[in-house]
Scaffold this motif. Sequence first.
Motif, short mmCIF file in Angstrom:
data_model
loop_
_atom_site.label_atom_id
_atom_site.label_comp_id
_atom_site.label_asym_id
_atom_site.label_seq_id
_atom_site.Cartn_x
_atom_site.Cartn_y
_atom_site.Cartn_z
N VAL A 25 0.83 -1.20 0.00
CA VAL A 25 0.00 0.00 0.00
C VAL A 25 0.87 1.26 0.00
O VAL A 25 0.62 2.19 -0.76
N GLN A 26 1.89 1.28 0.84
CA GLN A 26 2.77 2.45 0.91
C GLN A 26 3.52 2.67 -0.41
O GLN A 26 3.67 3.80 -0.86
N ASN A 27 3.99 1.59 -1.04
CA ASN A 27 4.67 1.71 -2.33
C ASN A 27 3.74 2.29 -3.37
O ASN A 27 4.13 3.18 -4.14
N LEU A 28 2.51 1.81 -3.40
CA LEU A 28 1.55 2.33 -4.38
C LEU A 28 1.16 3.77 -4.07
O LEU A 28 0.95 4.57 -4.99
N GLU A 29 1.11 4.13 -2.80
CA GLU A 29 0.80 5.51 -2.43
C GLU A 29 1.91 6.45 -2.90
O GLU A 29 1.63 7.53 -3.42
#
Length: 186
Positions: A25-29
């Motif tokens: 999720v953090q990478n995609l954010e």
Amino acid sequence: GLQEQRKRMGCLIESPALYPNLTAVQNLEVQRLQRGIPGKSVISDCLRMTGLTNTAKKPVRNFSLGMRQRLGIAAALLNNPEFLILDEPINGLDPNGIVEIRRLLKDLNQKYGMTILVSSHILEELYQTASQFILIHKGRIIDELSGRELDEQCKRHIFSIRFENFLRLFHHFQTTASMDINHPYP
């Protein structure tokens, strides 16, 4: 113009650039913010589309290579592209990872109507996944074929090779047989 057209495309060139200490999720954010894509809901949509929903909070350093590739594809899907470009998406994957990516590409095409361009040297995999083929040699398109046309060309090619080998073998057999008949003991 060109910027508007680029918004309609997504791409992954070989392997994704990911932060190993961050979660999926953090990478995609990070990707979403860098690319100016509105709405956080796209992240969960992309994780669902790529089968990574259950790994959303797992650090990427603990992902298998196949999971990393799917996360890279999820990043390429953030802008909901009509056209997806993938360069060597199965390079280095184990057989299970290859099957996962194949399934994912078929789903993206069939469920979401996405056109996908895959560049690969693994022709057997392309044969199992693609419906249209463009053959490029030294940077030039030398042929464009449907799956059916490729089947027909391969059948003719394989048949001609087999037939040539058959003739060589037949000729060799005739020569050997006539020698054996004329000279039963060397």
